[in-house]
Design a protein around this motif. Structure first.
Motif, mmCIF file in Angstrom:
data_model
loop_
_atom_site.group_PDB
_atom_site.id
_atom_site.type_symbol
_atom_site.label_atom_id
_atom_site.label_comp_id
_atom_site.label_asym_id
_atom_site.label_seq_id
_atom_site.Cartn_x
_atom_site.Cartn_y
_atom_site.Cartn_z
ATOM 1 N N ASN A 1 0.848 -1.182 0.000
ATOM 2 C CA ASN A 1 0.000 0.000 0.000
ATOM 3 C C ASN A 1 0.892 1.244 0.000
ATOM 4 N N PHE A 2 0.921 1.968 -1.106
ATOM 5 C CA PHE A 2 1.786 3.128 -1.256
ATOM 6 C C PHE A 2 1.119 4.443 -0.846
ATOM 7 N N GLU A 3 -0.075 4.364 -0.326
ATOM 8 C CA GLU A 3 -0.829 5.578 -0.022
ATOM 9 C C GLU A 3 -0.096 6.444 1.005
ATOM 10 N N GLY A 4 0.077 7.708 0.676
ATOM 11 C CA GLY A 4 0.625 8.669 1.615
ATOM 12 C C GLY A 4 2.135 8.765 1.651
ATOM 13 N N VAL A 5 2.844 8.030 0.779
ATOM 14 C CA VAL A 5 4.307 8.093 0.780
ATOM 15 C C VAL A 5 4.847 8.284 -0.630
ATOM 16 N N SER A 6 5.979 8.952 -0.728
ATOM 17 C CA SER A 6 6.667 9.090 -2.009
ATOM 18 C C SER A 6 8.099 8.551 -1.911
ATOM 19 N N ARG A 7 8.383 7.835 -0.803
ATOM 20 C CA ARG A 7 9.701 7.233 -0.595
ATOM 21 C C ARG A 7 9.501 5.805 -0.111
ATOM 22 N N ILE A 8 10.289 4.890 -0.686
ATOM 23 C CA ILE A 8 10.202 3.492 -0.273
ATOM 24 C C ILE A 8 11.601 2.983 0.035
ATOM 25 N N LEU A 9 11.744 2.275 1.159
ATOM 26 C CA LEU A 9 12.997 1.687 1.589
ATOM 27 C C LEU A 9 12.818 0.175 1.626
ATOM 28 N N ILE A 10 13.703 -0.545 0.948
ATOM 29 C CA ILE A 10 13.514 -1.977 0.779
ATOM 30 C C ILE A 10 14.521 -2.756 1.623
ATOM 31 N N LYS A 11 13.992 -3.585 2.486
ATOM 32 C CA LYS A 11 14.800 -4.449 3.360
ATOM 33 C C LYS A 11 14.928 -5.813 2.688
ATOM 34 N N THR A 12 16.098 -6.061 2.098
ATOM 35 C CA THR A 12 16.319 -7.329 1.387
ATOM 36 C C THR A 12 17.102 -8.336 2.217
ATOM 37 N N GLU A 13 17.917 -7.847 3.143
ATOM 38 C CA GLU A 13 18.807 -8.691 3.946
ATOM 39 C C GLU A 13 19.703 -9.566 3.063
ATOM 40 N N SER A 14 20.068 -9.035 1.894
ATOM 41 C CA SER A 14 20.952 -9.796 0.999
ATOM 42 C C SER A 14 22.414 -9.411 1.170
ATOM 43 N N TRP A 15 22.685 -8.492 2.092
ATOM 44 C CA TRP A 15 24.067 -8.154 2.463
ATOM 45 C C TRP A 15 24.140 -8.199 3.983
ATOM 46 N N ILE A 16 24.479 -9.362 4.491
ATOM 47 C CA ILE A 16 24.461 -9.592 5.932
ATOM 48 C C ILE A 16 25.792 -9.236 6.573
ATOM 49 N N GLU A 17 26.884 -9.693 5.982
ATOM 50 C CA GLU A 17 28.216 -9.473 6.541
ATOM 51 C C GLU A 17 28.806 -8.197 5.968
#
Length: 206
Positions: A97-113
């Motif tokens: 749901n993108f309502e009310g935001v124009s910025r998105i931060l994606i948590k992928t956890e593909s860089w752990i170390e």
């Protein structure tokens, strides 16, 4: 007010892109030598740790850091988790749901170390940018060093984001951050000729 720091700590062993300028901090003056103050000296790439990419980074005609609108880097941001995905496409965001935001931060956890530069990461497909643009997104942040696969020379995701007027924040740390809407502050330094800038990125819980 709860402030969550999502910046990488800058130190002399922080990993950088292979072949790029390594980070170095040292005292050029000490209090003992100067008689009054310690003064530090920093050498680094503009793309060390948590940083923003200006369009000039990958387009000679693109805007430089000083020309960017600061409002891009302050305001409501939606954190979403998208784990165990090699290439993020529009289909992975149909439940968001993108309502009310124009910025998105994606948590992928593909860089752990983070003591080592990654060998592979979750990247963005070029068709994600027009999808996000239609949702009103103006800034995308990722918890990896790039929005493209690490060995890409054409940088299709970078260019697609630029074509769709979406700006880039890379290398954020979202390990302990839950999904939801926060206030983001991630201001670049006013470096006149720069193609990128380190930022102190924080989230403020509403």
């Amino acid at each position: 007010m709860n402030i969550i720091d999502i910046s990488q700590v800058l130190h002399n062993n922080i990993p950088v892109w292979p072949g790029d300028t390594t980070f170095s901090f040292e005292l050029s003056w000490t209090k003992e030598a100067s008689g009054s103050v310690n003064v530090g000296k920093i050498e680094m790439s503009a793309h060390t740790g948590t940083h923003i990419d200006a369009p000039f980074h990958f387009d000679n005609d693109g805007k430089k850091v000083i020309e960017l609108d600061l409002e891009l880097y302050i305001g409501p941001a939606l954190v979403v988790e998208k784990k165990n995905i090699q290439m993020l496409s529009p289909e992975h965001f149909n439940d968001v749901n993108f309502e009310g935001v124009s910025r998105i931060l994606i948590k992928t956890e593909s860089w752990i170390e983070r003591s080592e530069f990654p060998t592979s990461i979750t990247a963005l497909s070029p068709d994600l940018a027009p999808f996000l643009a239609k949702k009103g997104i103006k800034l995308i942040g990722v918890d990896v060093p790039s929005v493209d696969v690490l060995d890409s020379k054409e940088l299709p995701a970078h260019h697609s984001l630029l074509e769709n007027d979406i700006h880039i924040l890379e290398g954020i740390v979202l390990d302990s951050v839950k999904e939801g809407i926060y206030e983001l502050v991630a201001l670049p330094l006013p470096i006149k000729e720069a193609d990128g800038s380190p930022v102190r990125a924080v989230l403020i819980e509403r």
